[in-house]
Scaffold this motif. Structure first.
Motif, short mmCIF file in Angstrom:
data_model
loop_
_atom_site.label_atom_id
_atom_site.label_comp_id
_atom_site.label_asym_id
_atom_site.label_seq_id
_atom_site.Cartn_x
_atom_site.Cartn_y
_atom_site.Cartn_z
N PRO A 97 0.68 -1.10 -0.01
CA PRO A 97 0.08 0.20 0.17
C PRO A 97 0.98 1.37 0.15
O PRO A 97 1.99 1.28 0.20
CB PRO A 97 -0.89 -0.06 1.09
N ILE A 98 0.19 2.52 -0.09
CA ILE A 98 0.92 3.58 0.07
C ILE A 98 0.22 4.71 1.02
O ILE A 98 -0.82 4.34 1.31
CB ILE A 98 0.85 4.39 -1.42
N ASN A 99 0.74 5.78 1.22
CA ASN A 99 0.39 6.82 2.09
C ASN A 99 -0.11 7.79 0.98
O ASN A 99 0.32 8.21 0.21
CB ASN A 99 1.32 7.67 2.68
N ILE A 100 -1.45 7.85 1.06
CA ILE A 100 -2.43 8.62 0.21
C ILE A 100 -2.33 10.30 0.80
O ILE A 100 -3.09 10.33 1.74
CB ILE A 100 -3.51 8.51 -0.37
N VAL A 101 -1.69 11.31 0.30
CA VAL A 101 -1.45 12.49 0.71
C VAL A 101 -2.55 13.18 -0.08
O VAL A 101 -2.53 13.61 -1.33
CB VAL A 101 -0.37 13.20 0.61
N THR A 102 -4.00 13.57 0.57
CA THR A 102 -5.01 13.70 -0.24
C THR A 102 -4.87 15.34 -1.12
O THR A 102 -5.23 15.40 -2.34
CB THR A 102 -6.29 13.99 0.62
N GLU A 103 -4.10 16.19 -0.49
CA GLU A 103 -3.72 17.55 -1.08
C GLU A 103 -2.93 17.36 -2.30
O GLU A 103 -2.98 18.26 -3.23
CB GLU A 103 -3.02 18.45 -0.17
N GLN A 104 -2.00 16.36 -2.48
CA GLN A 104 -1.16 16.05 -3.70
C GLN A 104 -1.98 15.21 -4.73
O GLN A 104 -1.39 14.95 -5.78
CB GLN A 104 0.16 15.30 -3.18
N ILE A 152 -3.92 14.24 -7.99
CA ILE A 152 -4.22 14.84 -9.17
C ILE A 152 -5.76 14.80 -9.54
O ILE A 152 -6.39 13.68 -9.60
CB ILE A 152 -3.20 14.46 -10.08
N ASP A 153 -6.49 15.75 -9.61
CA ASP A 153 -7.69 15.83 -10.08
C ASP A 153 -7.64 15.79 -11.82
O ASP A 153 -7.50 16.92 -12.54
CB ASP A 153 -8.50 17.08 -9.70
N ASP A 154 -7.98 14.58 -12.18
CA ASP A 154 -7.88 14.13 -13.49
C ASP A 154 -9.04 14.31 -14.44
O ASP A 154 -9.68 13.28 -13.99
CB ASP A 154 -6.86 12.88 -13.75
N GLU A 155 -9.57 15.09 -15.09
CA GLU A 155 -10.75 15.03 -15.72
C GLU A 155 -10.84 13.84 -16.85
O GLU A 155 -11.80 13.51 -17.17
CB GLU A 155 -11.05 16.17 -16.33
N SER A 206 3.01 -9.01 -6.82
CA SER A 206 2.92 -8.83 -8.20
C SER A 206 2.41 -7.43 -8.58
O SER A 206 1.39 -6.86 -7.97
CB SER A 206 1.97 -9.59 -8.93
N GLU A 207 3.05 -6.84 -9.60
CA GLU A 207 2.58 -5.48 -9.82
C GLU A 207 1.60 -5.34 -11.04
O GLU A 207 0.83 -6.48 -11.22
CB GLU A 207 3.89 -4.44 -10.15
N ALA A 208 1.52 -4.07 -11.45
CA ALA A 208 0.37 -4.13 -12.56
C ALA A 208 -0.93 -4.55 -12.35
O ALA A 208 -1.84 -4.88 -12.59
CB ALA A 208 0.53 -4.87 -13.76
N VAL A 209 -1.13 -3.93 -10.91
CA VAL A 209 -2.49 -3.99 -10.19
C VAL A 209 -3.22 -2.46 -10.24
O VAL A 209 -2.47 -1.59 -9.83
CB VAL A 209 -2.31 -4.64 -8.81
N LYS A 210 -4.59 -2.30 -10.61
CA LYS A 210 -5.00 -1.20 -10.66
C LYS A 210 -5.93 -1.09 -9.21
O LYS A 210 -6.39 -1.67 -8.76
CB LYS A 210 -6.19 -1.03 -11.89
N TRP A 211 -5.39 0.06 -8.50
CA TRP A 211 -5.91 0.61 -7.25
C TRP A 211 -6.88 1.63 -7.23
O TRP A 211 -6.78 2.47 -8.03
CB TRP A 211 -4.81 0.79 -6.26
N VAL A 212 -8.58 1.14 -6.62
CA VAL A 212 -9.28 2.10 -6.44
C VAL A 212 -9.52 2.28 -4.93
O VAL A 212 -9.77 1.16 -4.29
CB VAL A 212 -10.47 1.86 -7.24
N GLN A 270 7.88 7.19 -8.50
CA GLN A 270 7.76 8.18 -9.76
C GLN A 270 6.24 8.10 -10.01
O GLN A 270 5.65 8.75 -11.10
CB GLN A 270 8.37 7.81 -10.87
N ARG A 271 5.16 7.52 -9.34
CA ARG A 271 3.72 7.28 -9.77
C ARG A 271 3.06 8.48 -9.29
O ARG A 271 3.33 9.38 -8.32
CB ARG A 271 3.21 6.13 -8.72
N GLU A 272 1.94 8.73 -9.76
CA GLU A 272 0.86 9.86 -9.32
C GLU A 272 -0.26 9.02 -8.85
O GLU A 272 -0.99 8.04 -9.11
CB GLU A 272 0.60 10.46 -10.61
N VAL A 273 -0.96 9.69 -7.79
CA VAL A 273 -2.16 9.36 -7.26
C VAL A 273 -3.08 10.10 -7.68
O VAL A 273 -3.32 11.60 -7.74
CB VAL A 273 -2.14 9.43 -5.69
N LYS A 274 -4.20 9.79 -8.62
CA LYS A 274 -5.38 10.47 -9.12
C LYS A 274 -6.49 10.58 -8.32
O LYS A 274 -6.91 9.55 -7.75
CB LYS A 274 -5.70 10.11 -10.52
N GLU A 275 -7.23 11.64 -8.24
CA GLU A 275 -8.71 11.61 -7.73
C GLU A 275 -9.72 11.59 -8.73
O GLU A 275 -9.83 12.38 -9.70
CB GLU A 275 -8.66 12.85 -6.83
#
Length: 278
Positions: free
Chosen positions: A81-88, A90-93, A232-238, A271-276
């Protein structure tokens, strides 16, 4: 004896000796073949039976050394898992809306020594992520939560693990906090297996999976991994932003089964991005 007969006799003798030599494996070669085969079988068995846990010499910091199959636990660059910093985030349309199709479903419960897992009796439940459908294969629990929000853990976390037609994974993560008793999990908790099981415990009544989720389904998205070996990687997390509640008694029931916790520490985002998704 004529020269012709002498030549024929010598040729036949040479042929017999050659065939005999070809059909006989030398002791050294046979020994090496047996040793190599034994080594390969031993290596295979070690990989299949590599024991891992959440503490000590088989804990998360050692997973990558327990088996070559677990190498990603150490060397992977997109781990969960990761630490999700909510302010960081990215609001991706461009993010497509999360579509969840869950129905009341009968499940069976198992205790695999690491968590309590619920396996649906059918494949009627699914989510659509990035226009791809994934069928619900199982869901299981961790305490405390594996993901953090702004450096903070929740009391528990449930992972709904889905697979597409090519066995690619998408996991829906849902945080759980202490509060009111959860009626949708009550029947499962009444028969929760407290010891490691060899046979599943079948629930006689279905769980309303859609009602188990919060009304607000805003989520965070990122590319990650399994949170247990082989990582194993290549897992889409929601990861849903809004938690659900369970009572202290319900949470303690699970903690009493796994008193040493069963959560992997958060991993580097790299180098990953967390999108919202709103």
């Amino acid at each position: 004896m004529s020269a012709k007969k002498t030549f024929y006799s010598l040729f036949m003798s040479f042929l017999v000796l050659t065939l005999a030599a070809c059909s006989t494996t030398s002791p050294d070669v046979a020994k090496n073949d047996a040793t190599n085969k034994e080594g390969e079988e031993k290596k295979s068995n070690e990989q299949q039976t590599a024991h891992w846990s959440y503490e000590g010499e088989t804990g998360p910091e050692h997973w990558g050394n327990l088996s070559p199959d677990f190498a990603a636990c150490t060397s992977g660059q997109e781990q969960s898992p990761i630490n999700i910093v909510t302010e960081q985030a990215i609001d991706d349309e461009k993010i497509t809306d999360l579509a969840i199709t869950y129905k009341p479903t009968t499940v069976s419960l198992s205790n695999n020594g690491h968590t309590i897992q619920a396996t649906p009796s059918n494949l009627d439940n699914s989510i659509v992520v990035d226009n791809k459908e994934y069928k619900l294969a199982q869901f299981h629990f961790h305490t405390p939560s594996e993901h953090q929000f702004n450096g903070q853990y929740f009391d528990m976390e449930v992972h709904f693990v889905h697979k597409d037609e090519n066995n690619k994974l998408a996991v829906l993560g849902l945080m759980i906090k202490e509060g009111a008793a959860n009626p949708h999990l009550e029947k499962a908790w009444n028969v929760i297996p407290t010891e490691e099981t060899t046979e599943d415990v079948n629930l006689t009544e279905p769980i309303d999976l859609m009602s188990l989720l919060p009304l607000d389904k805003d989520s965070f998205r990122y590319n990650g991994s399994l949170t247990t070996p082989p990582c194993s990687e290549a897992v889409k997390w929601v990861v849903l932003e809004t938690p659900i509640e369970m009572s202290k008694e319900q949470i303690d029931t699970f903690r009493n089964i796994f008193p040493d916790n069963n959560n992997r520490p958060v991993q580097p985002l790299n180098q990953r991005e967390v999108k919202e998704e709103d």
